[in-house]
Write an enzyme that holds these catalytic residues in place. Structure first.
Site, PDB file in Angstrom:
ATOM      1  N   PHE A 262      11.896   0.073   8.586  1.00 28.75           N
ATOM      2  CA  PHE A 262      11.437  -0.213   7.218  1.00 28.75           C
ATOM      3  C   PHE A 262      11.762  -1.632   6.743  1.00 28.75           C
ATOM      4  CE2 PHE A 262      12.773   4.363   7.254  1.00 28.75           C
ATOM      5  CZ  PHE A 262      11.507   4.888   7.394  1.00 28.75           C
ATOM      6  N   ARG A 344       5.956 -13.630  -1.505  1.00 33.30           N
ATOM      7  CA  ARG A 344       4.944 -12.567  -1.471  1.00 33.30           C
ATOM      8  C   ARG A 344       4.867 -11.849  -2.812  1.00 33.30           C
ATOM      9  NH1 ARG A 344       1.688  -9.377   2.135  1.00 33.30           N
ATOM     10  NH2 ARG A 344       2.200 -10.616   3.974  1.00 33.30           N
ATOM     11  N   GLU A 746       2.364  -1.032   5.287  1.00 35.17           N
ATOM     12  CA  GLU A 746       2.923  -1.327   3.972  1.00 35.17           C
ATOM     13  C   GLU A 746       2.021  -0.998   2.785  1.00 35.17           C
ATOM     14  OE1 GLU A 746       5.804  -5.101   4.532  1.00 35.17           O
ATOM     15  OE2 GLU A 746       3.790  -5.379   5.325  1.00 35.17           O
TER      16      GLU A 746
END
Length: 809
Positions: A262, A344, A746
């Site tokens: 993850f 991001r 994602e």
């Protein structure tokens, strides 16, 4: 020999090959005739995992003489390290060594890009749980018990524990970044209506089932073999070599699989490998380092918590006129991946919406906490939740349906198709996707039904929300958008693949095998994917950014294609046809004159000295951007989706439940629908945990209080809604991606923001009914009108929901 030469073999060789020309597969099966891609094949390790035969790092048989390392942790959030007293620990039975920063033969600072994190604390500690030293013993339990006996002398210093405190002190791990488009200040001044607000979103523990672990084996001539549970073997290789003062080629890193990652094993798995290697170097013995769950919580970073301040302008229909948003990123004590994570978040502050006049200011705050790191979505969720929260507030302020406000602000045809970082949105399917989900989920009808329910239910109130996602696919650091692979065809026709990606349960190896099987026209059962190994594929990027299949699948496809072209040229020479006329399908190689089994063709080719292995390399096309201004085209394409979620809350306690979820998600042409739907379901539930139950709490001293399953709650089976529907959008990727597919790791995570918005909708509706009716209020706002903005931080725990209910309009 190149491909154009392979059609001109000698007459003798051609004649000797002729007896093999026959149709072998008399009774073809579905497994041999259907393409592997597009089918729901089981995970390549599924049977082994169910039977307990799948090996993880801790299952690898230990070499004789293996020792175990355990960390000595700081008990102070910030202070000067004056001394380390290990006498009591070294006196314990089985204890072999105590290792400190002075014992590091290479650079004592990790080889991360910011070069700001010591391998072991040197002269100061910067968070509770920072590793100060290592105890090495005959067993893991002996090492852990001894580590608790090491005494640290630390002079405490003031600690910064929140991003707002760090921002006020101008404490940053990296310089602030601001992205502007248009004139946000002017647009806000001219806007018919404005709202300002602030809220915070918490972090999230990765809670991988397999904790952090590494096993370091000294080899001959200063060579090392490292078994690591890591998403980035190449980085582990680099970090270990750097710490030991060696050239990179002396270190080999291998990872067959992880028990979950993850993002938590993208950089921070490197710490364990370096610690194990240092202990092995010091003792001359193999060393395993495995954190127990409590230490894993205390040592490793989490998803970055964010704090937001915003002012937004809009008209009477909810159309955005201007936005200024400040994002305070809680990075912890070192940079780690905070720069690209925060970048991001900036990129995804628009989510699905056109922002004409916008300014996003991002501050990368240094706090005395664990160094926060990558987590599924990599800053994207923190950007998306900001704009979705703002749009929800606008809708309630105006008394409009939030879905209508969202639809009104979507990206559209020119000129409403350029992002705030100057990338055109060329593959936009947002409007039809959202409208189809609204219809299939009966959103409009259910909203009316929920209003009727709430009017007659004084205790249990319901809410509903439909939110979209637009997620950019590619590493924002352009150099990482490359991959390599090796495909070996053995003389019996079986195929071995090695690529630079890593398997953490997501099914990457399965998908890569499907791609290779179809490229060679062989059954999937004939293809095996080996462990990720830096000695096989060098310089591989992390398996992250949802790009694992895009990059490694394409590289493996190219490698297989080279082998296929070799075989096609050979067969074309045998049959006197063009190489382009040779087909590979169903385990056969077919020309206009002959059908041969793939296995026979391979044997013939080997006898004629045809190369049966090849490498493949892929670099993502079209991407570019200026990292100083954060403008350009950082993404190859976007993945889209939407979720409609209905929730219920208990107005007396704040307890809540997700009742129904409907998802429509865009994976392009699915390579494996079962795996993709599993990723969508898992991503959604993990996102739901982030926004509802998974609360990280640090006390006033900076100690993480929620450091075990007893205090940190991830979603369980009882949290899954009774109605959980997932459908796939029926359209191929418009960009030339492997198999027409799109990334799926994602993007589904952010679909869970619909849970957050549904909870805020339920709170808002409940608040209007918890206030005694008055003539003045009834003239201003009826019970059936959408209520005004809700002030609540995430995660929306029962306590926070209850408190939000008390803040009535």
């Amino acid at each position: 020999m190149n491909a154009r030469d392979r059609g001109t073999e000698t007459a003798g060789a051609k004649a000797s090959a002729q007896p093999a020309a026959k149709q072998v597969a008399q009774h073809p099966t579905a497994e041999t005739t259907r393409p592997a891609m597009g089918q729901s094949h089981r995970h390549d390790s599924a049977v082994a995992q169910v039977c307990g035969e799948a090996l993880y790092v801790d299952d690898i048989p230990e070499l004789r003489g293996t020792l175990h390392a355990a960390p000595v942790l700081s008990t102070v959030a910030h202070g000067l390290l004056r001394g380390i007293d290990g006498a009591a620990a070294l006196a314990m039975p089985g204890v072999r060594a105590l290792i400190t920063a002075r014992d590091i033969p290479g650079d004592p600072v990790l080889a991360a890009f910011a070069h700001d994190e010591p391998i072991l604390a040197i002269d100061r500690v910067q968070h509770i749980g920072q590793v100060v030293a290592l105890v090495v013993a005959d067993s893991a339990m002996e090492a852990r018990r001894a580590a608790r006996l090491v005494k640290l002398s630390i002079d405490p210093l003031p600690a910064l524990l929140t991003p707002r405190a760090a921002h006020e002190a101008q404490s940053y791990v990296l310089p602030p970044v601001t992205v502007r488009r248009g004139d946000a200040a002017g647009a806000l001044a001219r806007a018919p209506q404005r709202l300002s607000g602030q809220f915070e979103v918490g972090g999230q523990e990765h809670f991988y089932l397999e904790g952090q672990i590494a096993y370091a084996l000294p080899r001959e001539q200063q060579q090392w073999h490292i078994y690591a549970s890591t998403q980035h073997p190449g980085e582990v290789q680099h970090w270990v070599a750097h710490a030991l003062g060696l050239d990179v080629h002396r270190v080999t890193v291998e990872c067959r699989r992880m028990g979950g990652g993850f993002g938590g094993k993208e950089t921070q798995a490197g710490h364990l490998a370096v610690w194990a290697a240092l202990a092995a170097h010091h003792t001359g013995c193999p060393v395993k380092c495995r954190l127990d769950r409590d230490d894993d919580f205390m040592v490793t970073g989490k998803r970055h918590p964010f704090a937001y301040d915003y002012t937004v302008g809009f008209d009477e229909q909810g159309l955005l006129c201007g936005l200024h948003i400040t994002q305070l990123v809680n990075c912890g004590f070192s940079a780690d991946l905070s720069g690209p994570v925060a970048d991001r978040a900036i990129f995804h502050t628009d989510n699905a919406y056109f922002l004409e006049d916008v300014e996003v200011a991002s501050f990368r705050c240094k706090t005395n906490l664990q160094s926060h790191t990558a987590f599924r979505g990599f800053g994207g969720p923190q950007g998306v939740i900001a704009i979705e929260t703002i749009l929800g507030d606008i809708a309630r302020h105006l008394g409009l349906d939030a879905l209508d406000v969202r639809l009104r602000n979507l990206y559209g045809p020119p000129p409403r198709h350029i992002t705030h970082y100057q990338m055109p949105v060329e593959d936009n399917i947002l409007q039809p996707l959202i409208e189809r989900l609204a219809q299939s989920s009966q959103y409009r009808q259910r909203r009316e039904s929920i209003a009727a329910w709430n009017a007659q239910s004084p205790v249990i109130q319901r809410g509903i929300a439909l939110t979209p996602v637009k997620f950019g696919i590619s590493f924002t650091a352009t150099l990482f958008n490359q991959a390599g692979a090796l495909v070996h065809v053995y003389t019996d026709g079986s195929v071995m693949v090695h690529h630079g990606g890593t398997e953490m349960g997501q099914g990457l190896h399965t998908k890569v095998a499907q791609v290779v099987a179809d490229e060679l026209g062989v059954p999937l059962s004939r293809v095996l994917v080996g462990a990720s190994d830096t000695a096989k594929v060098p310089n591989a990027s992390a398996t992250a950014a949802s790009a694992g299949t895009d990059l490694n699948g394409r590289a493996a496809q190219y490698a297989a294609r080279h082998v296929r072209d070799n075989l096609a040229a050979f067969v074309a020479g045998q049959d006197g046809v063009g190489a382009g006329a040779v087909r590979f399908a169903g385990g056969e190689v077919i020309t206009s004159t002959t059908r041969r089994s793939f296995d026979d063709v391979v044997r013939m080719a080997y006898a004629n000295r045809i190369q049966l292995w090849s490498d493949g390399f892929y670099r993502t096309p079209k991407i570019h951007y200026d990292k100083t201004t954060l403008t350009g085209r950082p993404f190859f394409y976007f993945a889209y989706g939407a979720a409609c979620t209905e929730v219920a809350i208990d107005t007396r306690t704040g307890e809540h439940r997700v009742l129904r979820v409907d998802i429509l998600h865009d994976v392009g042409t699915s390579l494996n629908p079962a795996l993709d739907i599993g990723q969508i379901e898992g991503g959604f539930v993990q996102g739901m945990g982030w926004l509802t139950t998974e609360e990280l709490v640090w006390n006033e001293q900076g100690r993480l209080s929620t450091h075990a399953p007893s205090t940190y709650k991830i979603p369980a089976t009882g949290d899954i809604p009774a109605h959980f529907s997932v459908a796939l959008w029926p359209e191929a990727n418009r960009e030339d991606n492997v198999g027409g597919s799109k990334a799926v790791g994602e993007p589904p995570f952010m679909l869970a923001i619909s849970v957050w918005e549904a909870l805020r909708d339920a709170v808002a509706q409940a608040r209007t009914r918890l206030v005694p009716e008055s003539p003045a209020r009834s003239n201003d706002q009826s019970p059936h009108q959408p209520p005004k903005p809700v002030q609540m931080d995430a995660p929306a725990t029962p306590e926070r929901v209850w408190r939000a209910l008390q803040l009535r309009d």
